[in-house]
Design a protein around this motif. Structure first.
Motif, mmCIF file in Angstrom:
data_model
loop_
_atom_site.group_PDB
_atom_site.id
_atom_site.type_symbol
_atom_site.label_atom_id
_atom_site.label_comp_id
_atom_site.label_asym_id
_atom_site.label_seq_id
_atom_site.Cartn_x
_atom_site.Cartn_y
_atom_site.Cartn_z
ATOM 1 N N GLU A 118 25.133 38.237 71.883
ATOM 2 C CA GLU A 118 24.814 38.061 73.301
ATOM 3 C C GLU A 118 23.452 37.405 73.460
ATOM 4 O OE1 GLU A 118 25.133 42.025 74.867
ATOM 5 O OE2 GLU A 118 27.302 41.857 75.124
ATOM 6 N N ASP A 119 23.314 36.665 74.528
ATOM 7 C CA ASP A 119 22.068 35.989 74.875
ATOM 8 C C ASP A 119 21.575 35.112 73.721
ATOM 9 O OD1 ASP A 119 19.871 35.148 76.290
ATOM 10 O OD2 ASP A 119 18.752 37.026 76.057
ATOM 11 N N VAL A 120 22.394 34.123 73.376
ATOM 12 C CA VAL A 120 22.098 33.191 72.283
ATOM 13 C C VAL A 120 21.494 31.923 72.876
ATOM 14 C CG1 VAL A 120 23.092 31.861 70.379
ATOM 15 C CG2 VAL A 120 24.035 34.102 70.954
ATOM 16 N N THR A 121 20.398 31.461 72.284
ATOM 17 C CA THR A 121 19.776 30.214 72.748
ATOM 18 C C THR A 121 19.509 29.295 71.568
ATOM 19 O OG1 THR A 121 17.543 31.149 72.612
ATOM 20 C CG2 THR A 121 18.666 31.284 74.753
ATOM 21 N N LEU A 122 19.608 28.008 71.834
ATOM 22 C CA LEU A 122 19.306 26.982 70.841
ATOM 23 C C LEU A 122 18.263 26.057 71.441
ATOM 24 C CD1 LEU A 122 19.961 25.660 68.089
ATOM 25 C CD2 LEU A 122 21.738 24.341 69.273
ATOM 26 N N SER A 129 13.368 17.776 78.221
ATOM 27 C CA SER A 129 12.727 18.203 79.465
ATOM 28 C C SER A 129 12.741 19.720 79.649
ATOM 29 C CB SER A 129 13.426 17.545 80.656
ATOM 30 O OG SER A 129 14.775 17.992 80.737
ATOM 31 N N GLU A 130 13.623 20.430 78.935
ATOM 32 C CA GLU A 130 13.707 21.883 79.020
ATOM 33 C C GLU A 130 13.627 22.473 77.610
ATOM 34 O OE1 GLU A 130 16.852 23.471 81.397
ATOM 35 O OE2 GLU A 130 16.777 21.811 82.811
ATOM 36 N N PRO A 131 13.227 23.722 77.494
ATOM 37 C CA PRO A 131 13.066 24.310 76.153
ATOM 38 C C PRO A 131 14.381 24.575 75.408
ATOM 39 C CG PRO A 131 12.504 25.911 77.848
ATOM 40 C CD PRO A 131 12.737 24.607 78.542
ATOM 41 N N THR A 132 15.480 24.790 76.133
ATOM 42 C CA THR A 132 16.743 25.084 75.460
ATOM 43 C C THR A 132 17.800 24.025 75.749
ATOM 44 O OG1 THR A 132 17.520 26.484 77.260
ATOM 45 C CG2 THR A 132 16.378 27.579 75.457
ATOM 46 N N ILE A 133 18.567 23.725 74.720
ATOM 47 C CA ILE A 133 19.673 22.776 74.838
ATOM 48 C C ILE A 133 20.976 23.526 75.120
ATOM 49 C CG2 ILE A 133 20.185 22.812 72.366
ATOM 50 C CD1 ILE A 133 20.828 19.917 72.460
ATOM 51 N N LEU A 134 21.020 24.793 74.686
ATOM 52 C CA LEU A 134 22.224 25.595 74.840
ATOM 53 C C LEU A 134 21.845 27.054 75.055
ATOM 54 C CD1 LEU A 134 25.372 25.713 74.595
ATOM 55 C CD2 LEU A 134 25.044 26.161 72.161
ATOM 56 N N ALA A 135 22.487 27.685 76.015
ATOM 57 C CA ALA A 135 22.321 29.117 76.263
ATOM 58 C C ALA A 135 23.711 29.709 76.463
ATOM 59 C CB ALA A 135 21.454 29.361 77.491
ATOM 60 N N HIS A 148 40.178 33.170 66.871
ATOM 61 C CA HIS A 148 39.698 33.767 68.120
ATOM 62 C C HIS A 148 38.295 33.239 68.426
ATOM 63 C CE1 HIS A 148 39.024 36.897 71.152
ATOM 64 N NE2 HIS A 148 37.814 37.014 70.634
ATOM 65 N N LEU A 149 38.120 32.738 69.633
ATOM 66 C CA LEU A 149 36.800 32.262 70.070
ATOM 67 C C LEU A 149 36.666 32.514 71.563
ATOM 68 C CD1 LEU A 149 34.138 30.716 69.542
ATOM 69 C CD2 LEU A 149 35.392 28.622 70.044
ATOM 70 N N GLU A 150 35.632 33.244 71.931
ATOM 71 C CA GLU A 150 35.316 33.495 73.338
ATOM 72 C C GLU A 150 33.873 33.091 73.599
ATOM 73 O OE1 GLU A 150 36.020 37.423 74.955
ATOM 74 O OE2 GLU A 150 37.527 37.764 73.397
ATOM 75 N N ILE A 151 33.663 32.332 74.649
ATOM 76 C CA ILE A 151 32.310 31.955 75.055
ATOM 77 C C ILE A 151 32.200 32.236 76.544
ATOM 78 C CG2 ILE A 151 30.638 30.082 75.276
ATOM 79 C CD1 ILE A 151 32.055 28.710 72.917
ATOM 80 N N GLU A 152 31.227 33.062 76.908
ATOM 81 C CA GLU A 152 30.999 33.399 78.313
ATOM 82 C C GLU A 152 29.611 32.937 78.728
ATOM 83 O OE1 GLU A 152 31.526 37.543 79.155
ATOM 84 O OE2 GLU A 152 33.398 37.637 78.017
ATOM 85 N N GLY A 153 29.520 32.401 79.910
ATOM 86 C CA GLY A 153 28.229 32.045 80.483
ATOM 87 C C GLY A 153 27.487 30.981 79.698
ATOM 88 N N ALA A 154 28.185 29.949 79.286
ATOM 89 C CA ALA A 154 27.538 28.889 78.507
ATOM 90 C C ALA A 154 26.900 27.853 79.429
ATOM 91 C CB ALA A 154 28.548 28.208 77.596
ATOM 92 N N ARG A 155 25.722 27.395 79.016
ATOM 93 C CA ARG A 155 25.021 26.335 79.734
ATOM 94 C C ARG A 155 24.456 25.375 78.698
ATOM 95 N NH1 ARG A 155 19.943 25.410 80.300
ATOM 96 N NH2 ARG A 155 19.213 24.031 81.904
ATOM 97 N N GLY A 156 24.913 24.131 78.767
ATOM 98 C CA GLY A 156 24.426 23.120 77.838
ATOM 99 C C GLY A 156 23.693 22.011 78.571
#
Length: 133
Positions: free
Chosen positions: A72-76, A83-89, A111-119
């Motif tokens: 949970e709460d993974v950031t890259l 322009s922003e600190p993260t490319i993926l959340a 099986h792959l589930e991704i919730e609340g992704a922002r790229g």
């Protein structure tokens, strides 16, 4: 040869040591708290991606014939020029992989589930995209 070693060999106890270590290892992978390995996983993935990867929330790996992972709460981190600190959340990520496919290929992810992704996709002045690692 030490007397103790001779006794263990005569009892056949040394022959079973590799099997015993394998069993203990498998028991640890199955019942141990693997979440404590989060810093190691972050370090390995960050090095592979050449960007900092952080797992800021829960981290629950599970080892079996179909290993799985929940984070949970993974950031890259973004490129240095971004322009922003993260490319993926990602709010929550859950996945499993077929163990044999890791050896034989191609990798099978049943099986792959991704919730609340922002790229974030952006280009610099030279036309380089931030998703090139």
């Amino acid at each position: 040869m030490k007397r103790r070693t001779k006794i263990l060999i005569s009892l056949g106890l040394l022959d079973g040591l590799p099997v015993m270590f394998l069993v203990v290892g498998l028991l640890y992978l199955n019942f141990g708290d693997l979440s404590r390995h989060r810093p190691f996983v972050e370090r390995v993935l960050s090095k592979a991606l050449k960007r900092e990867l952080r797992i800021n929330g829960a981290f629950k790996p599970d080892f079996s014939l179909t290993p799985s992972l929940m984070a949970e709460d993974v950031t890259l981190a973004n490129a240095e020029w971004g322009s922003e600190p993260t490319i993926l959340a990602i709010k929550r990520l859950a996945a499993s992989v077929d163990l044999w496919s890791l050896v034989s290929g191609p990798v099978h992810i049943p099986h792959l589930e991704i919730e609340g992704a922002r790229g974030l996709v952006e280009y610099n002045a030279d036309g380089l995209v931030n998703w090139i690692f």
